[in-house]
Design an enzyme around this catalytic site. Structure first.
Site, PDB file in Angstrom:
ATOM      1  CG  HIS A   1       5.149   1.028   2.613  1.00 30.46           C
ATOM      2  ND1 HIS A   1       4.584   2.187   2.065  1.00 30.46           N
ATOM      3  CD2 HIS A   1       4.594   0.885   3.828  1.00 30.46           C
ATOM      4  CE1 HIS A   1       3.754   2.708   2.943  1.00 30.46           C
ATOM      5  NE2 HIS A   1       3.729   1.951   4.013  1.00 30.46           N
TER       6      HIS A   1
ATOM      7  CG  HIS B   1      -0.107   0.148   2.519  1.00 33.28           C
ATOM      8  ND1 HIS B   1       0.514  -0.939   3.135  1.00 33.28           N
ATOM      9  CD2 HIS B   1       0.211   1.219   3.266  1.00 33.28           C
ATOM     10  CE1 HIS B   1       1.159  -0.531   4.205  1.00 33.28           C
ATOM     11  NE2 HIS B   1       1.004   0.778   4.313  1.00 33.28           N
TER      12      HIS B   1
ATOM     13  CG  ASP C   1       1.927   4.831   4.874  1.00 35.30           C
ATOM     14  OD1 ASP C   1       3.046   4.924   5.432  1.00 35.30           O
ATOM     15  OD2 ASP C   1       1.285   3.764   4.798  1.00 35.30           O
TER      16      ASP C   1
ATOM     17  NE  ARG D   1       9.632  -5.139  11.103  1.00 36.27           N
ATOM     18  CZ  ARG D   1       8.741  -4.416  10.428  1.00 36.27           C
ATOM     19  NH1 ARG D   1       7.542  -4.936  10.144  1.00 36.27           N
ATOM     20  NH2 ARG D   1       9.028  -3.180  10.053  1.00 36.27           N
TER      21      ARG D   1
HETATM   22  C1  LIG Z   1      -4.642   8.312   9.765  1.00 36.40           C
HETATM   23  C2  LIG Z   1      -4.670   7.130   9.180  1.00 36.40           C
HETATM   24  C3  LIG Z   1      -3.644   6.560   8.245  1.00 36.40           C
HETATM   25  C4  LIG Z   1      -4.136   5.126   8.029  1.00 36.40           C
HETATM   26  C5  LIG Z   1      -5.639   5.304   8.131  1.00 36.40           C
HETATM   27  C6  LIG Z   1      -5.764   6.159   9.374  1.00 36.40           C
HETATM   28  C7  LIG Z   1      -5.455   5.301  10.596  1.00 36.40           C
HETATM   29  C8  LIG Z   1      -4.689   4.029  10.241  1.00 36.40           C
HETATM   30  C9  LIG Z   1      -3.633   4.228   9.160  1.00 36.40           C
HETATM   31  C10 LIG Z   1      -3.261   2.919   8.477  1.00 36.40           C
HETATM   32  C11 LIG Z   1      -2.192   2.068   9.184  1.00 36.40           C
HETATM   33  C12 LIG Z   1      -1.893   0.796   8.373  1.00 36.40           C
HETATM   34  C13 LIG Z   1      -1.771   1.068   6.888  1.00 36.40           C
HETATM   35  C14 LIG Z   1      -2.862   2.022   6.381  1.00 36.40           C
HETATM   36  C15 LIG Z   1      -2.858   2.159   4.848  1.00 36.40           C
HETATM   37  C16 LIG Z   1      -4.172   1.545   6.924  1.00 36.40           C
HETATM   38  O1  LIG Z   1      -4.944   0.821   6.381  1.00 36.40           O
HETATM   39  O2  LIG Z   1      -4.394   2.115   8.173  1.00 36.40           O
HETATM   40  C17 LIG Z   1      -2.733   3.355   7.127  1.00 36.40           C
HETATM   41  C18 LIG Z   1      -3.751   4.440   6.712  1.00 36.40           C
HETATM   42  C19 LIG Z   1      -3.201   5.435   5.692  1.00 36.40           C
HETATM   43  O3  LIG Z   1      -1.992   5.750   5.727  1.00 36.40           O
HETATM   44  O4  LIG Z   1      -3.989   5.853   4.866  1.00 36.40           O
HETATM   45  O1  LIG Z   2       5.339  -2.536   9.936  1.00 39.10           O
HETATM   46  C1  LIG Z   2       5.859  -1.956   8.959  1.00 39.10           C
HETATM   47  O2  LIG Z   2       7.082  -1.949   8.753  1.00 39.10           O
HETATM   48  C2  LIG Z   2       4.970  -1.216   7.967  1.00 39.10           C
HETATM   49  C3  LIG Z   2       3.713  -0.680   8.623  1.00 39.10           C
HETATM   50  C4  LIG Z   2       2.947   0.228   7.686  1.00 39.10           C
HETATM   51  O3  LIG Z   2       3.188   0.283   6.490  1.00 39.10           O
HETATM   52  C5  LIG Z   2       1.876   1.089   8.217  1.00 39.10           C
HETATM   53  O4  LIG Z   2       1.519   0.934   9.428  1.00 39.10           O
HETATM   54  O5  LIG Z   2       1.378   1.946   7.411  1.00 39.10           O
HETATM   55 FE   LIG Z   3       2.258   2.001   5.554  1.00 32.03          FE
END
Ligand SMILES: C=C1C[C@]23C[C@H]1CC[C@H]2[C@@]12CCC[C@@](C)(C(=O)O1)[C@H]2[C@@H]3C(=O)O
Ligand SMILES: O=C(O)CCC(=O)C(=O)O
Ligand SMILES: [Fe+2]
Length: 342
Positions: free
Chosen positions: A273, A210, A212, A283
């Site tokens: 990533h 994905h 961010d 981890r």
């Molecule tokens: C403020 C954020 C940023 C979120 C959504 C929300 C809370 C959780 C974050 C994550 C964390 C895990 C990957 C991601 C892709 C996900 O699914 O949840 C992130 C997403 C984003 O970076 O868009």
């Molecule tokens: O755990 C990791 O190294 C990646 C986590 C991640 O991509 C995320 O929380 O957006």
């Molecule tokens: Fe991420």
């Protein structure tokens, strides 16, 4: 048979990867793994030349290791043991903090899980702000995380300023980005991720590929085997490759998100990533996301726009963008792109 609560498979007692968590080889091996040749930039962000190094890394890689980041080592250690305590709790206790009534914050699967037919070999706590951090975790594992939130916001502000400097903007060219300069008004969130050891790591994925959504993500990962990989698609000559982002002492991992890609009119790369799992090492990672205040529309900085072709993207707020991603996931960025002007 490992214990199964109504909707969560217990990753910690598994002797095999069930079908629900088994990903196809075509998905997992969509790109080759780079040899050890690929080197992700390691940048001392207190170096006088830090702005151009950070700018260069964000243009070419979209990710770099930051040293001299100023986050106290014992604070990172405290956050890590706080996370380990949280994840070591019994499943039913963690599930008590599952997100409720539309909130993002709480224990469960990452929001992007909804886009995949298979489940990931990970669990997480999503914390949309320090207040949520307290609310979600206080009854599970009391930890005063305020200094962590403050330190990470300060670091993110330093990184953002370096990037703005690298774009060669002066005060008035900052335009609407002006108030963001120190990111003091910014919105932020933390995702604590736990990747239990996996009996068949070649059949599973810890966090699916994905980008961010925020401006920047600052990530701390536990020492050990690592698991984070970034997609390096440097040029047409070679196919894209997954590059391991191995844990490095005193380094935090910084990556560009979609909203910084939009703000920079495409100059900074929002790096794809993912996180793979392994047999030996449980981890943990703590990802800190920083983005614009919820009401602020983010569009391409005017000075970076080529007047002939106009801005690449239309302005969106972070919540709007998260809504678009909820519907379109990987197509979110394209959906806010102005059509290529022929
Ligand atoms: C403020 C954020 C940023 C979120 C959504 C929300 C809370 C959780 C974050 C994550 C964390 C895990 C990957 C991601 C892709 C996900 O699914 O949840 C992130 C997403 C984003 O970076 O868009
Ligand atoms: O755990 C990791 O190294 C990646 C986590 C991640 O991509 C995320 O929380 O957006
Ligand atoms: Fe991420």
């Amino acid at each position: 048979m490992p214990s199964l609560s109504k909707e969560h498979f217990d990753l910690y007692s598994a002797f095999h990867v069930p079908e629900t968590h088994a990903w196809s080889s075509s998905h997992l091996h969509d790109h080759p793994i780079a040899g050890d040749g690929a080197t992700i930039p390691v940048i001392d962000i207190s170096d006088p030349d830090a702005a151009s190094m950070v700018g260069g890394a964000c243009r070419s890689w979209g990710v770099f290791y930051a040293t001299s980041h100023g986050i106290p080592a014992d604070l990172l250690h405290q956050v890590e043991s706080h996370a380990r305590r949280l994840f070591s709790l019994p499943l039913h206790r963690k599930l008590q903090t599952a997100p409720r009534d539309g909130s993002l914050s709480g224990y469960g699967r990452p929001p992007i899980s909804a886009f995949f037919p298979k489940l990931m070999w990970s669990e997480g706590f999503t914390l949309a702000g320090h207040d949520d951090h307290l609310a979600v975790t206080s009854q599970l594992s009391p930890f005063d995380s305020l200094s962590f939130w403050k330190e990470m916001k300060k670091l993110a502000g330093r990184l953002f300023r370096l990037l703005i400097i690298s774009l060669g903007l002066d005060e008035e060219e900052m335009g609407q980005v002006g108030p963001l300069k120190e990111l003091s008004q910014a919105a932020d969130a933390i995702q604590l991720n736990s990747y239990p050891t996996c009996p068949e790591p070649e059949r599973a994925i810890g966090m699916a590929a994905h980008t961010d959504s925020a401006f920047l993500t600052v990530l701390h990962q536990t020492d050990g085997a690592g698991g984070l990989q970034v997609l390096r698609d440097q040029d047409e000559s070679e196919s894209a490759r997954w590059v391991d982002v191995l844990p490095r002492p005193d380094c935090l991992v910084v990556n560009v998100g979609d909203l910084l890609h939009i703000l920079s009119n495409g100059r900074f790369k929002s790096v794809r990533h993912r996180a793979v799992v392994n047999r030996a090492d449980h981890r943990i990672s703590a990802a800190y996301f920083i983005g614009p205040p919820a009401h602020m529309k983010v569009g391409s900085i005017t000075k970076l726009v080529d007047m002939r072709t106009g801005p690449m993207y239309r302005p969106v707020t972070w919540p709007e963008y998260l809504g678009i991603r909820t519907r379109l996931f990987d197509k979110a960025l394209d959906s806010v792109k102005f059509q290529e002007k022929n």
